[in-house]
Design an enzyme around this catalytic site. Structure first.
Site, PDB file in Angstrom:
ATOM      1  N   SER A   1       4.425  12.431  25.529  1.00 44.79           N
ATOM      2  CA  SER A   1       4.341  11.424  26.215  1.00 44.79           C
ATOM      3  C   SER A   1       5.197  10.410  26.009  1.00 44.79           C
ATOM      4  CB  SER A   1       3.420  10.430  24.917  1.00 44.79           C
ATOM      5  OG  SER A   1       2.187   9.764  24.684  1.00 44.79           O
TER       6      SER A   1
ATOM      7  N   ASP B   1      -6.221  13.296  31.731  1.00 43.80           N
ATOM      8  CA  ASP B   1      -5.442  12.619  30.857  1.00 43.80           C
ATOM      9  C   ASP B   1      -5.704  11.408  31.173  1.00 43.80           C
ATOM     10  OD1 ASP B   1      -3.348  11.328  29.295  1.00 43.80           O
ATOM     11  OD2 ASP B   1      -1.986  12.436  29.929  1.00 43.80           O
TER      12      ASP B   1
ATOM     13  N   HIS C   1      -4.604  14.499  27.291  1.00 39.39           N
ATOM     14  CA  HIS C   1      -3.134  13.848  26.750  1.00 39.39           C
ATOM     15  C   HIS C   1      -2.706  14.850  26.060  1.00 39.39           C
ATOM     16  CE1 HIS C   1      -0.092  10.630  26.891  1.00 39.39           C
ATOM     17  NE2 HIS C   1      -0.353  10.592  25.781  1.00 39.39           N
TER      18      HIS C   1
END
Length: 308
Positions: free
Chosen positions: A155, A260, A288
């Protein structure tokens, strides 16, 4: 001399380091997970009690901040783990620290400034906060004596990894990223604003952050994170690091969970098209947190890539 404290709790060794520690690199290489390590015992006896442990906790001074890091393994290939938004070693990377091959890899977890146990300082949000995180990560690894290492970034940590690899190609051996993007669209901003109110989160999603930060700090910093991305969108016209991708020279592995909700499918495709020597792997059922939800499969793919 750096002060060293051993803690017998889930096998964690705590150590304080600074750039002035004369033998930092030498004694780090002596640290475990060997069941018996005479060099380690002889160096610190009688001030340290020796335990057989898997995980070493380090405090590293760099760029004026005491950064919390953790180390597992004693392999020749060094790996740095970069966490996501408000993430830290504790919340984001247990399966990698605990399960990656500790004979082949030396794995370092890293809490960015204002995250996890790298407090103080409290987190602030300059326009290019991810660029600052990248420079901090480079400085921490320099203090630890690591001149070449691979990066795993999730991320925000993946974006930090992109910037680190672009700005310091001499440091990054290989790069693995997932759940990351080089720019922000209007649709992305709508999604970020939709999750700004943490009262709308499930208790399961909120609780790990509250445990680390407390309610007030977590709420304030999450709102700060959303506003910081808003600045990238308005002040930088959505560009986080698009112009830097061309400078990435290391082999790069991009993974994407096709379900995601935080990262649209266009982002990994864009990254794979604009990073030389990159490959993209889609996980059809992944969301995610593919490195947590599918830890064994994820670790195997990443290890195979790193060892090629």
């Amino acid at each position: 001399m750096a002060s060293v404290t051993c803690i017998l709790k889930s096998g964690i060794l705590t150590a304080r380091l600074s750039p002035s520690s004369i033998s930092t690199k030498q004694w780090l290489r002596c640290l475990l997970p060997q069941k018996s390590n005479p060099a380690f015992r002889d160096k610190f006896r009688p001030n340290v009690r020796f335990y057989s442990v898997r995980r070493v906790s380090l405090q590293v001074k760099a760029n004026g901040v005491d950064f919390h890091c953790e180390k597992c393994g004693s392999g020749d290939h060094t790996v740095l783990l970069l966490p996501g938004a408000l993430g830290c070693t504790k919340t984001d990377f247990d399966p990698q620290l605990e399960k990656m091959n500790q004979e082949k890899f030396t794995v370092f977890g890293f809490d960015p400034r204002g995250y996890g146990r790298s407090i103080p300082p409290q987190r602030d949000w300059p326009l290019e906060f991810l660029q600052r995180d990248a420079e901090d990560a480079a400085a921490v690894m320099n203090t630890l004596g690591q001149k070449k290492f691979s990066v795993l970034g999730w991320s925000d940590g993946g974006i930090t990894g992109l910037i680190l690899a672009a700005r310091h190609p001499e440091l990054v051996q290989k790069l693995v990223i997932w759940g990351s993007n080089a720019y922000i669209t209007e649709e992305d901003m709508k999604m970020y604003r939709a999750v700004e109110n943490v009262d709308k989160w499930s208790a399961r999603m909120r609780e790990p952050f509250v445990q680390v930060y407390g309610e007030e700090y977590f709420r304030r910093q999450w709102s700060g994170w959303v506003k910081a991305y808003s600045k990238y969108f308005t002040d930088n016209k959505g560009d986080i690091c698009k112009s830097e991708l061309k400078n990435i020279t290391c082999p790069t592995f991009i993974l994407h969970g096709m379900k995601d909700p935080m990262v649209a499918a266009e982002h990994p495709v864009y990254l794979s098209k604009h990073i030389k020597n990159s490959r993209l792997h889609n996980m059809p059922e992944g969301k995610h947190n593919i490195h947590l939800r599918y830890a064994d499969e994820f670790n195997k793919m990443v290890e195979d890539f790193l060892l090629e």
